[in-house]
Design a protein around this motif. Structure first.
Motif, PDB file in Angstrom:
ATOM      1  N   ALA A 152     -82.132  -7.074  53.573  1.00 53.13           N
ATOM      2  CA  ALA A 152     -83.135  -7.440  52.574  1.00 53.13           C
ATOM      3  C   ALA A 152     -84.505  -6.879  52.955  1.00 53.13           C
ATOM      4  N   ALA A 153     -84.865  -7.002  54.236  1.00 51.15           N
ATOM      5  CA  ALA A 153     -86.135  -6.431  54.698  1.00 51.15           C
ATOM      6  C   ALA A 153     -86.088  -4.911  54.612  1.00 51.15           C
ATOM      7  N   ALA A 154     -84.920  -4.344  54.893  1.00 52.70           N
ATOM      8  CA  ALA A 154     -84.754  -2.893  54.789  1.00 52.70           C
ATOM      9  C   ALA A 154     -85.007  -2.434  53.358  1.00 52.70           C
ATOM     10  N   LEU A 155     -84.430  -3.138  52.401  1.00 45.01           N
ATOM     11  CA  LEU A 155     -84.595  -2.777  50.990  1.00 45.01           C
ATOM     12  C   LEU A 155     -86.067  -2.808  50.592  1.00 45.01           C
ATOM     13  N   ALA A 156     -86.802  -3.817  51.054  1.00 45.36           N
ATOM     14  CA  ALA A 156     -88.212  -3.943  50.699  1.00 45.36           C
ATOM     15  C   ALA A 156     -89.012  -2.751  51.218  1.00 45.36           C
ATOM     16  N   LEU A 157     -88.760  -2.357  52.462  1.00 45.84           N
ATOM     17  CA  LEU A 157     -89.500  -1.236  53.050  1.00 45.84           C
ATOM     18  C   LEU A 157     -89.118   0.087  52.392  1.00 45.84           C
ATOM     19  N   ILE A 158     -87.835   0.290  52.199  1.00 50.55           N
ATOM     20  CA  ILE A 158     -87.375   1.543  51.598  1.00 50.55           C
ATOM     21  C   ILE A 158     -87.857   1.656  50.164  1.00 50.55           C
ATOM     22  N   SER A 159     -87.922   0.546  49.461  1.00 46.99           N
ATOM     23  CA  SER A 159     -88.443   0.555  48.091  1.00 46.99           C
ATOM     24  C   SER A 159     -89.918   0.963  48.066  1.00 46.99           C
ATOM     25  N   LYS A 160     -90.693   0.496  49.046  1.00 51.38           N
ATOM     26  CA  LYS A 160     -92.106   0.878  49.132  1.00 51.38           C
ATOM     27  C   LYS A 160     -92.239   2.385  49.361  1.00 51.38           C
ATOM     28  N   ALA A 161     -91.406   2.918  50.243  1.00 49.36           N
ATOM     29  CA  ALA A 161     -91.449   4.355  50.525  1.00 49.36           C
ATOM     30  C   ALA A 161     -91.010   5.167  49.311  1.00 49.36           C
ATOM     31  N   ALA A 162     -89.969   4.707  48.630  1.00 46.57           N
ATOM     32  CA  ALA A 162     -89.483   5.415  47.440  1.00 46.57           C
ATOM     33  C   ALA A 162     -90.539   5.417  46.342  1.00 46.57           C
ATOM     34  N   ALA A 163     -91.306   4.339  46.241  1.00 40.66           N
ATOM     35  CA  ALA A 163     -92.370   4.263  45.234  1.00 40.66           C
ATOM     36  C   ALA A 163     -93.471   5.280  45.501  1.00 40.66           C
TER      37      ALA A 163
END
Length: 253
Positions: A115-126
């Motif tokens: 879940a924490a991974a998804l949050a960080l990767i989503s920020k980078a993808a944005a």
């Protein structure tokens, strides 16, 4: 019909922080470290990264994390790498957010936390980081840190493909091969795998060769046409053969 083997291929970026330094207007820390490595000066590169990281320079933290992460010219230390990535991730660097997110997803040097991974990767993808877009697609396709969502996976794969990520073409091919979020279509899947192959993706190579082995010419032609169209849309114009020279005019009698 142009054969899929004739589609122009592109090379991949060599260094992990290539995206980080690409937008820098001057000789950034990441660029200086990369230049020292290119000059075969790893000790000087590590020393610069360490000095800049200790000064709170986010790019220095990323570069130093990269050394510990990959074990380049030293013993790898994933926990140290994760700590450094966390600092520059907090500073907003997309490469740090992406790499720390991957480590959290896989449990490298840190406790596994999808879940924490998804949050960080989503920020980078944005921030239009293509590696993060690729990782985000995989997480949506496999339900890592989030429910399975093939539509979101396709969207992220397409964004990464437009940035030239070879494995994104393989990922889209899988969606078509398995009928995940799209109609199942083996020929379209083979076309995506073929483009992945031409861009240097090993899984794309193996899968496209397996699917196309023994196929009739009409099938190969259809796959080639689709692969060419995909390449033209996502990568750029296809290489065209030079026109043949006109025959000399006949001499007057």
């Amino acid at each position: 019909m142009r054969d899929i083997r004739n589609i122009k291929a592109l090379g991949a970026a060599a260094l992990a922080w290539a995206l980080l330094i690409a937008a820098s207007p001057g000789p950034s820390t990441g660029e200086q470290v990369a230049d020292l490595l290119d000059a075969n000066k790893p000790i000087e590169a590590f020393s610069l990264a360490q000095t800049k990281a200790n000064e709170g320079d986010a790019e220095g933290q990323f570069a130093l994390g990269w050394f510990y992460d990959n074990g380049e010219h030293m013993t790898a230390d994933k926990a140290k790498a994760a700590g450094l990535y966390r600092k520059c991730a907090d500073a907003g660097l997309s490469q740090c957010q992406w790499r720390l997110g991957v480590m959290l997803d896989t449990g490298e040097g840190v406790a596994e936390d999808p879940a924490a991974a998804l949050a960080l990767i989503s920020k980078a993808a944005a921030q239009n980081n293509p590696q993060a877009q690729m990782s985000l697609a995989v997480m949506h396709a496999n339900g890592r840190g989030t429910p399975v969502d093939y539509a979101k996976a396709m969207e992220s794969y397409q964004a990464a493909a437009k940035a030239g990520q070879p494995h994104a073409f393989f990922g889209i091919g899988l969606l078509y091969l398995e009928g995940q979020g799209v109609a199942k279509d083996g020929e379209t899947a083979a076309a995506w795998f073929s483009v992945a192959n031409l861009l240097g993706d090993a899984q794309g190579k193996a899968t496209s060769e397996r699917l196309l082995a023994g196929q009739k010419n009409d099938v190969l032609d259809r796959v080639a046409a689709k692969a060419n169209a995909i390449y033209a849309e996502y990568i750029g114009p296809l290489a065209r053969p030079a026109p043949a020279a006109a025959p000399p005019a006949p001499k007057a009698p």
